[in-house]
Motif scaffolding. Structure first.
Motif, PDB file in Angstrom:
ATOM      1  N   HIS A 135     -13.529  -1.686  -0.067  1.00  0.00           N
ATOM      2  CA  HIS A 135     -14.451  -1.106   0.914  1.00  0.00           C
ATOM      3  C   HIS A 135     -14.188   0.354   1.236  1.00  0.00           C
ATOM      4  N   LEU A 136     -12.951   0.806   1.069  1.00  0.00           N
ATOM      5  CA  LEU A 136     -12.649   2.183   1.467  1.00  0.00           C
ATOM      6  C   LEU A 136     -12.183   3.032   0.293  1.00  0.00           C
ATOM      7  N   GLY A 137     -11.820   2.432  -0.796  1.00  0.00           N
ATOM      8  CA  GLY A 137     -11.400   3.186  -1.977  1.00  0.00           C
ATOM      9  C   GLY A 137      -9.897   3.318  -2.072  1.00  0.00           C
ATOM     10  N   GLY A 138      -9.452   3.988  -3.137  1.00  0.00           N
ATOM     11  CA  GLY A 138      -8.025   4.117  -3.390  1.00  0.00           C
ATOM     12  C   GLY A 138      -7.458   2.816  -3.932  1.00  0.00           C
ATOM     13  N   SER A 139      -6.152   2.768  -4.044  1.00  0.00           N
ATOM     14  CA  SER A 139      -5.547   1.561  -4.600  1.00  0.00           C
ATOM     15  C   SER A 139      -5.421   0.453  -3.563  1.00  0.00           C
ATOM     16  N   LEU A 233      -5.528   6.727   3.208  1.00  0.00           N
ATOM     17  CA  LEU A 233      -5.671   5.841   2.052  1.00  0.00           C
ATOM     18  C   LEU A 233      -4.639   6.150   0.972  1.00  0.00           C
ATOM     19  N   ASP A 234      -3.819   7.221   1.172  1.00  0.00           N
ATOM     20  CA  ASP A 234      -2.786   7.550   0.193  1.00  0.00           C
ATOM     21  C   ASP A 234      -1.575   6.640   0.377  1.00  0.00           C
ATOM     22  N   PRO A 235      -0.895   6.370  -0.746  1.00  0.00           N
ATOM     23  CA  PRO A 235       0.341   5.582  -0.625  1.00  0.00           C
ATOM     24  C   PRO A 235       1.482   6.431  -0.069  1.00  0.00           C
ATOM     25  N   VAL A 236       2.442   5.780   0.583  1.00  0.00           N
ATOM     26  CA  VAL A 236       3.629   6.483   1.082  1.00  0.00           C
ATOM     27  C   VAL A 236       4.866   5.643   0.844  1.00  0.00           C
TER      28      VAL A 236
END
Lengths: 286, 253
Positions: A135-139, A233-236
């Protein structure tokens, strides 16, 4: 000296020994972490650890800034989610719900605190991560996912301690307010909540401590990439994840660098706790 | 005798769950007079006075039968706004209960929740009500101090000031002096005497001398029943009922 007096002295001494040993174990752990972690920080420069962007521990590159930001980001995110929901729930259960409902729901909420974090992480991987991806994108493995799961994990702490402190507000305060023609919500907002403020802040501090220290659930859903996130939405990767992910195979300076990570985590938690305690104390004296 | 009853209690029954705590109470509370309610512990006198401004609404499982009229209007009627009733009928409690706020904010609170936000008006009314409760002289230089720094008697007068600030019609006192020393008690009694010029007052007390000193009418409660209700002078000099006489002469209670 009578037998009674001697017994009294013995018990005092025994209790003192137990108290001291508990404290000294903590002190030894702290000392050990600092002893293992500090030398390498001084060798390569504290600034490189705190503000370096690259983490290649086998090539003498020990930048922890992405992880520091990662830890702060997911902690802040979890508080943004956990505080409003937790407080709303605590206020509803103490001020507006029936006694019966509270007696049923409060133990259930406290039970949630006992669920192992790996289960929360698992739920995140199975349900939340795919949902975000679609629904929001990214992984899907992201700051957002970690914040939501941590936000849920700190709810029991915030709710149950806030309920305790709201219930500790004397009934006479509420009666005084109601007798002046205040509504329930006015009474809650202007009398009960301010009176319970220090307890509520304590609940948030404890929740924050749990969020920043949580490792397992975060490893499973945060993505663990060593980079500064530019969106939710980025991984950390968090400081705790960094230690847990690499401790198994690290050796030499790499291993010391992980202890340095622990030192920084320790200091961050101390700073946050001190700030929170100071605000709580300030509120109390007001 | 023409009486003007500000409040009227008609055939009141009150239940805690299945328990009938007050039985068929009838009495009037006259305008600009002090009406005292006396009786031994557990006779229902506190329960009774709390019914008069619907404070017992918060108690789960309680039930009221009969009518309580304020200026002819039943305060338990379904269309009545309970918040409005409590604004018209103020209450001072047994244990002084100032909020953990400044002296000023304790009084301003009632004004703010009643929609008064004009700063000048709030300041004026805080001062007036502190003067009316005979506390102004003692606190005028430290309105910002926390109310908990006041003595017990001052705290109770602050609670009275708080009730006065919203300009009620009736003020109910639930054993207001039971935790106070004789000097503070005397001050509060003097204050109640002054307040009856402007307000209608009902007071619960376990102290018979206090009822005799300050009230115009006295009701004697025993085991949830109103045994006798008459002019204070009559109750204390020539009671009609045996139980009243036994109580006021100290034979029990």
């Amino acid at each position: 000296m009578t037998t009674l007096e001697r017994n009294e002295k013995l018990i005092q001494l025994a209790l003192l020994m137990i108290a001291l040993s508990a404290i000294s174990i903590l002190a030894i752990i702290t000392l050990f972490i600092f002893k293992e972690g500090m030398p390498i920080m001084f060798k390569y420069g504290v600034n490189k650890f705190l503000f370096g962007l690259d983490w290649y521990p086998t090539e003498q590159s020990f930048g922890l800034l992405p992880m520091i930001i990662g830890s702060l980001a997911v902690t802040a995110g979890s508080l943004i989610i956990g505080i409003p929901f937790g407080l709303a729930c605590a206020i509803f259960l103490t001020e507006f719900s029936s006694l019966r409902l509270r007696q049923i729901i409060k133990p259930i909420i406290e039970l949630l605190a006992g669920i192992p974090s790996v289960v929360y992480g698992f739920m995140g991987v199975i349900i939340l991560v795919p949902f975000i991806r679609e629904h929001l994108g990214g992984s899907g493995l992201s700051v957002l996912a970690a914040s939501i799961i941590l936000g849920i994990m700190i709810l029991p702490t915030i709710i149950s301690i806030s309920i305790d402190s709201l219930q500790a507000v004397p009934r006479s305060y509420r009666e005084g307010s109601i007798a002046l023609g205040a509504t329930k919500w006015q009474t809650t907002k202007m009398v009960t909540l301010p009176s319970a403020k220090s307890g509520i802040i304590a609940s948030i501090i404890l929740g924050m401590g749990r969020a920043i220290g949580e490792t397992m659930a975060v490893i499973m859903i945060a993505g663990n990439a060593v980079s500064i996130p530019h969106s939710v939405l980025d991984p950390v990767r968090t400081l705790t994840s960094n230690i847990a992910l690499e401790m198994g195979y690290a050796s030499g300076e790499h291993r010391q660098a992980l202890f340095a990570t622990g030192v920084i985590l320790f200091i961050i938690i101390m700073i946050l706790n001190t700030i929170a305690n100071a605000t709580a104390a300030k509120q109390r004296t007001k | 005798m023409v009486t003007t009853n500000r409040m009227e209690v008609k055939n009141l029954n009150f239940y805690y769950g299945q328990n009938l705590a007050l039985k068929d109470i009838n009495m009037g509370i006259e305008s600009n007079k002090v009406t005292a309610v006396i009786g031994p512990s557990g006779c229902g006198k506190s329960t009774f006075i709390r019914i008069l401004n619907r404070m017992n609404d918060i108690i789960i499982g309680s039930r009221v039968e009969g009518a309580i009229l304020l200026d002819g209007q039943d305060i338990y009627a379904p269309e009545v706004d309970v918040v409005e009733i409590r604004r018209k009928i103020g209450m001072v409690f047994q244990k002084s209960n100032p909020f953990p706020k400044s002296i000023f904010d304790n009084i301003a609170y009632g004004l703010r929740i009643n929609g008064i936000n004009n700063k000048g008006e709030i300041i004026d009314r805080v001062e007036t009500s502190l003067k009316n409760s005979a506390l102004w002289e003692e606190v005028q230089d430290r309105l910002d101090a926390n109310a908990s720094e006041l003595s017990g008697g001052q705290q109770q007068r602050l609670c009275i000031a708080r009730a006065l600030a919203i300009e009620p019609e009736v003020i109910l006192f639930d054993e207001p002096c039971s935790a106070l020393d004789p000097i503070s008690t005397a001050k509060i009694e003097e204050l109640i005497n002054e307040l009856k010029e402007k307000y209608t007052i009902a007071i619960v007390t376990h102290n018979m001398q206090q009822a005799a000193r300050i009230s115009d009418y006295t009701g004697f409660f025993l085991l949830g029943e109103l045994i006798e209700f008459d002019k204070t002078e009559k109750i204390f000099t020539n009671p009609a009922k045996k139980q009243t006489e036994d109580y006021i002469t100290g034979r029990f209670g």
